[in-house]
Design an enzyme around this catalytic site. Structure first.
Site, PDB file in Angstrom:
ATOM      1  N   GLY A  39     -38.619 -12.039 -29.341  1.00  0.00           N
ATOM      2  CA  GLY A  39     -37.469 -11.543 -28.595  1.00  0.00           C
ATOM      3  C   GLY A  39     -37.276 -10.057 -28.832  1.00  0.00           C
ATOM      4  N   SER A  45     -34.041  -4.341 -32.510  1.00  0.00           N
ATOM      5  CA  SER A  45     -34.493  -4.892 -33.802  1.00  0.00           C
ATOM      6  C   SER A  45     -35.827  -4.290 -34.212  1.00  0.00           C
ATOM      7  CB  SER A  45     -34.581  -6.422 -33.734  1.00  0.00           C
ATOM      8  OG  SER A  45     -35.354  -6.831 -32.624  1.00  0.00           O
ATOM      9  N   ASP A  64     -42.512 -10.765 -26.623  1.00  0.00           N
ATOM     10  CA  ASP A  64     -41.507 -10.977 -25.566  1.00  0.00           C
ATOM     11  C   ASP A  64     -42.253 -11.019 -24.232  1.00  0.00           C
ATOM     12  OD1 ASP A  64     -39.236 -10.792 -23.770  1.00  0.00           O
ATOM     13  OD2 ASP A  64     -38.108  -9.920 -25.435  1.00  0.00           O
ATOM     14  N   GLY A  68     -36.614 -11.393 -19.682  1.00  0.00           N
ATOM     15  CA  GLY A  68     -35.230 -11.749 -20.000  1.00  0.00           C
ATOM     16  C   GLY A  68     -35.067 -13.217 -20.346  1.00  0.00           C
ATOM     17  N   SER A 117     -43.936 -16.901 -26.355  1.00  0.00           N
ATOM     18  CA  SER A 117     -44.064 -17.118 -27.796  1.00  0.00           C
ATOM     19  C   SER A 117     -44.957 -18.314 -28.126  1.00  0.00           C
ATOM     20  CB  SER A 117     -42.660 -17.314 -28.371  1.00  0.00           C
ATOM     21  OG  SER A 117     -42.692 -17.920 -29.629  1.00  0.00           O
ATOM     22  N   ASP A 134     -35.434 -14.421 -32.572  1.00  0.00           N
ATOM     23  CA  ASP A 134     -34.311 -14.045 -31.702  1.00  0.00           C
ATOM     24  C   ASP A 134     -34.744 -14.179 -30.241  1.00  0.00           C
ATOM     25  OD1 ASP A 134     -31.749 -13.156 -31.074  1.00  0.00           O
ATOM     26  OD2 ASP A 134     -32.296 -11.037 -31.195  1.00  0.00           O
ATOM     27  N   HIS A 137     -32.676 -19.177 -26.459  1.00  0.00           N
ATOM     28  CA  HIS A 137     -31.710 -19.943 -27.244  1.00  0.00           C
ATOM     29  C   HIS A 137     -31.511 -21.366 -26.729  1.00  0.00           C
ATOM     30  CE1 HIS A 137     -31.280 -16.484 -29.515  1.00  0.00           C
ATOM     31  NE2 HIS A 137     -30.040 -16.115 -29.282  1.00  0.00           N
ATOM     32  N   HIS A 162     -31.388 -15.130 -35.734  1.00  0.00           N
ATOM     33  CA  HIS A 162     -30.183 -14.509 -35.160  1.00  0.00           C
ATOM     34  C   HIS A 162     -29.389 -15.530 -34.343  1.00  0.00           C
ATOM     35  CE1 HIS A 162     -28.096 -11.084 -32.827  1.00  0.00           C
ATOM     36  NE2 HIS A 162     -27.634 -11.104 -34.061  1.00  0.00           N
ATOM     37  N   ASP A 163     -28.105 -15.241 -34.183  1.00  0.00           N
ATOM     38  CA  ASP A 163     -27.195 -16.057 -33.374  1.00  0.00           C
ATOM     39  C   ASP A 163     -27.016 -17.463 -33.944  1.00  0.00           C
ATOM     40  OD1 ASP A 163     -26.837 -13.928 -31.396  1.00  0.00           O
ATOM     41  OD2 ASP A 163     -28.904 -14.376 -30.832  1.00  0.00           O
TER      42      ASP A 163
HETATM   43 MG    MG Z   1     -29.784 -12.418 -30.621  1.00  0.00          MG
END
Ligand code: MG
Length: 203
Positions: A39, A45, A64, A68, A117, A134, A137, A162-163
């Site tokens: 990501g 990052s 990535d 998006g 990925s 990241d 999700h 993350h998240d």
């Molecule tokens: Mg994130």
């Protein structure tokens, strides 16, 4: 921590404290091997992790597809029309990612890998000193990243997710689910928690 460019100039969803934690994790681990993130988006990052890697001449791989995530698509919460590629009829964050790495002087350190990925994980063979998850999700994407990449972490390696929201009212669950799964595996212990970032150490 001294960054080559101001992170506020780079689009992204990472808090400064989270960025600093990524920098510190990468600085501690890069002497032992390469870092990798899932990501990359516009490179926020990668700016933190890449800067730490550059200090030890190690590489940071940034995966990535640059089209998006779900929440970045038109009509969704985090859609940014300035990232729209008219000819492709899709988001394209690769040009801005590349431009940011050039401005930061990190083109020789941060290596973008453009693709899904799961496809890359299935063909990967190099042990990683530090992994930052990241990516997508959804449960499907989070689980693919967990199953595909965790086996590549070297002993004592770090994994940042993350998240991670323990309270479902704060956000979606899949990053939290894979964080729980890692702890339940008894292969990882929690090293730090900064906002929605969790850092785990491989035993
Ligand atoms: Mg994130």
């Amino acid at each position: 921590m001294k960054l080559p460019i101001n992170p506020d100039q780079v689009k992204g969803f990472l808090a400064p404290e989270e960025g600093e934690a990524l920098f510190n994790a990468a600085a501690a681990r890069a002497p032992h091997g390469p870092c990798l993130e899932i990501g990359g988006y516009c490179g926020k990052s990668a700016l933190y992790i890449g800067t730490a890697c550059a200090a030890t001449n190690e590489l940071h791989f940034s995966i990535d597809h640059h089209r998006g995530s779900e929440e970045n698509q038109p009509g969704w919460e985090y859609f940014d029309e300035t990232l729209w590629d008219e000819a492709a009829g899709a988001i394209d964050t690769l040009p801005i990612f590349r431009s940011n790495m050039r401005k930061a002087g990190l083109e020789g350190t941060v290596i973008p890998i453009v693709g899904r990925s799961i496809d890359i994980a299935q063909r990967w063979g190099t042990p990683l000193s530090f992994l930052f998850i990241d990516g997508g999700h959804t449960m499907e994407h989070a689980l693919n990243d967990y199953r595909g990449w965790m086996p590549h972490i070297m002993p004592n390696g770090l994994v940042a997710i993350h998240d991670v929201f323990p309270d479902p009212n704060d956000g979606g669950r899949p990053p939290y689910e894979i964080y729980q799964r890692a702890l339940a595996s008894d292969l990882y212990v929690e090293e730090a928690a900064i906002k929605s970032l969790r850092i785990l150490r491989r035993l």
